[in-house]
Motif scaffolding. Structure first.
Motif, PDB file in Angstrom:
ATOM      1  N   LEU A  19       2.015  13.903  -1.374  1.00  0.00           N
ATOM      2  CA  LEU A  19       0.926  13.449  -0.524  1.00  0.00           C
ATOM      3  C   LEU A  19       0.607  14.487   0.539  1.00  0.00           C
ATOM      4  CD1 LEU A  19       2.180   9.792   0.011  1.00  0.00           C
ATOM      5  CD2 LEU A  19       0.638  10.645  -1.753  1.00  0.00           C
ATOM      6  N   ASP A  20      -0.694  14.603   0.855  1.00  0.00           N
ATOM      7  CA  ASP A  20      -1.106  15.478   1.948  1.00  0.00           C
ATOM      8  C   ASP A  20      -2.245  14.815   2.729  1.00  0.00           C
ATOM      9  OD1 ASP A  20      -3.544  15.943   0.580  1.00  0.00           O
ATOM     10  OD2 ASP A  20      -2.707  17.671  -0.447  1.00  0.00           O
ATOM     11  N   GLU A  21      -2.852  15.543   3.656  1.00  0.00           N
ATOM     12  CA  GLU A  21      -3.889  14.968   4.521  1.00  0.00           C
ATOM     13  C   GLU A  21      -5.058  14.386   3.744  1.00  0.00           C
ATOM     14  OE1 GLU A  21      -3.551  18.709   4.819  1.00  0.00           O
ATOM     15  OE2 GLU A  21      -1.603  18.114   5.591  1.00  0.00           O
ATOM     16  N   SER A  22      -5.385  14.945   2.582  1.00  0.00           N
ATOM     17  CA  SER A  22      -6.528  14.449   1.804  1.00  0.00           C
ATOM     18  C   SER A  22      -6.267  13.063   1.221  1.00  0.00           C
ATOM     19  CB  SER A  22      -6.876  15.425   0.676  1.00  0.00           C
ATOM     20  OG  SER A  22      -5.839  15.464  -0.288  1.00  0.00           O
ATOM     21  N   ASP A  23      -5.016  12.624   1.250  1.00  0.00           N
ATOM     22  CA  ASP A  23      -4.668  11.301   0.741  1.00  0.00           C
ATOM     23  C   ASP A  23      -4.867  10.199   1.773  1.00  0.00           C
ATOM     24  OD1 ASP A  23      -3.815  12.149  -1.856  1.00  0.00           O
ATOM     25  OD2 ASP A  23      -2.012  12.944  -0.911  1.00  0.00           O
ATOM     26  N   LEU A  24      -5.187  10.558   2.995  1.00  0.00           N
ATOM     27  CA  LEU A  24      -5.399   9.560   4.041  1.00  0.00           C
ATOM     28  C   LEU A  24      -6.641   8.728   3.749  1.00  0.00           C
ATOM     29  CD1 LEU A  24      -4.640  11.584   7.275  1.00  0.00           C
ATOM     30  CD2 LEU A  24      -3.268   9.767   6.279  1.00  0.00           C
ATOM     31  N   ASP A  25      -6.536   7.446   3.954  1.00  0.00           N
ATOM     32  CA  ASP A  25      -7.670   6.543   3.819  1.00  0.00           C
ATOM     33  C   ASP A  25      -8.559   6.741   5.043  1.00  0.00           C
ATOM     34  OD1 ASP A  25      -9.309   4.182   4.225  1.00  0.00           O
ATOM     35  OD2 ASP A  25      -8.129   3.240   2.646  1.00  0.00           O
ATOM     36  N   PRO A  26      -9.830   7.162   4.863  1.00  0.00           N
ATOM     37  CA  PRO A  26     -10.676   7.446   6.016  1.00  0.00           C
ATOM     38  C   PRO A  26     -10.950   6.225   6.899  1.00  0.00           C
ATOM     39  CG  PRO A  26     -11.943   7.585   3.990  1.00  0.00           C
ATOM     40  CD  PRO A  26     -10.502   7.395   3.608  1.00  0.00           C
ATOM     41  N   GLY A  69      -6.859   5.084   7.898  1.00  0.00           N
ATOM     42  CA  GLY A  69      -6.100   6.157   8.514  1.00  0.00           C
ATOM     43  C   GLY A  69      -4.645   6.208   8.100  1.00  0.00           C
ATOM     44  N   ASP A  70      -4.297   5.580   6.991  1.00  0.00           N
ATOM     45  CA  ASP A  70      -2.908   5.612   6.554  1.00  0.00           C
ATOM     46  C   ASP A  70      -2.824   5.807   5.045  1.00  0.00           C
ATOM     47  OD1 ASP A  70      -3.730   3.194   5.531  1.00  0.00           O
ATOM     48  OD2 ASP A  70      -2.263   1.992   6.584  1.00  0.00           O
ATOM     49  N   ILE A  71      -1.614   5.977   4.585  1.00  0.00           N
ATOM     50  CA  ILE A  71      -1.339   6.094   3.160  1.00  0.00           C
ATOM     51  C   ILE A  71      -0.409   4.947   2.796  1.00  0.00           C
ATOM     52  CG2 ILE A  71      -0.281   7.472   1.333  1.00  0.00           C
ATOM     53  CD1 ILE A  71      -0.833   9.947   3.049  1.00  0.00           C
ATOM     54  N   ALA A  72      -0.802   4.139   1.830  1.00  0.00           N
ATOM     55  CA  ALA A  72       0.058   3.064   1.350  1.00  0.00           C
ATOM     56  C   ALA A  72       0.476   3.414  -0.073  1.00  0.00           C
ATOM     57  CB  ALA A  72      -0.681   1.731   1.386  1.00  0.00           C
ATOM     58  N   VAL A  73       1.766   3.624  -0.266  1.00  0.00           N
ATOM     59  CA  VAL A  73       2.301   3.996  -1.571  1.00  0.00           C
ATOM     60  C   VAL A  73       2.784   2.730  -2.274  1.00  0.00           C
ATOM     61  CG1 VAL A  73       4.058   5.350  -2.779  1.00  0.00           C
ATOM     62  CG2 VAL A  73       2.952   6.270  -0.730  1.00  0.00           C
ATOM     63  N   CYS A  74       2.406   2.561  -3.533  1.00  0.00           N
ATOM     64  CA  CYS A  74       2.769   1.384  -4.326  1.00  0.00           C
ATOM     65  C   CYS A  74       4.272   1.349  -4.549  1.00  0.00           C
ATOM     66  CB  CYS A  74       2.050   1.426  -5.665  1.00  0.00           C
ATOM     67  SG  CYS A  74       2.543   0.118  -6.793  1.00  0.00           S
ATOM     68  N   GLN A  75       4.867   0.185  -4.297  1.00  0.00           N
ATOM     69  CA  GLN A  75       6.283  -0.003  -4.568  1.00  0.00           C
ATOM     70  C   GLN A  75       6.522  -1.106  -5.592  1.00  0.00           C
ATOM     71  OE1 GLN A  75       9.118   0.841  -1.181  1.00  0.00           O
ATOM     72  NE2 GLN A  75       7.352   0.006  -0.092  1.00  0.00           N
ATOM     73  N   CYS A  76       5.444  -1.769  -6.051  1.00  0.00           N
ATOM     74  CA  CYS A  76       5.619  -2.850  -7.018  1.00  0.00           C
ATOM     75  C   CYS A  76       5.364  -2.381  -8.449  1.00  0.00           C
ATOM     76  CB  CYS A  76       4.702  -4.029  -6.685  1.00  0.00           C
ATOM     77  SG  CYS A  76       2.947  -3.745  -7.031  1.00  0.00           S
ATOM     78  N   GLY A  77       4.695  -1.254  -8.627  1.00  0.00           N
ATOM     79  CA  GLY A  77       4.412  -0.730  -9.957  1.00  0.00           C
ATOM     80  C   GLY A  77       3.201  -1.328 -10.629  1.00  0.00           C
TER      81      GLY A  77
END
Length: 86
Positions: free
Chosen positions: A15-22, A25-33
């Motif tokens: 992940l990098d800055e381009s992955d931020l939700d405009p 303003g955060d990144i939510a990574v899936c943990q449930c699959g």
């Protein structure tokens, strides 16, 4: 509760800055699959709210229409088995 998740990626998602939700303003990574936007969360985890904590599930289907099925045991290619509640 647990879930059997099938993934076909061969490496990590960096992940990098381009992955931020405009908007958020955060990144939510899936943990449930279950996310259709994997590795990012799209809210699909809400479908797991009614899961029994003592059961194992496999979600069948695609395009956000996955339906939960309970798993009684896992059978491996070598013929060995594993019961979910063992």
């Amino acid at each position: 509760m647990s879930r059997l998740v099938e993934l076909d990626a061969t490496g990590p998602k960096k992940l990098d800055e381009s992955d931020l939700d405009p908007e958020k303003g955060d990144i939510a990574v899936c943990q449930c699959g279950l996310s259709g936007a994997f590795p990012f969360c799209d809210g699909s985890h809400r479908r797991t709210e009614s899961e029994d904590g003592d059961a194992c599930y496999r979600y069948i289907g695609g395009d956000g229409s996955q339906q939960p099925k309970t798993v009684a045991r896992v059978v491996y290619q070598d013929g060995t088995t594993e019961g979910v509640d063992e």
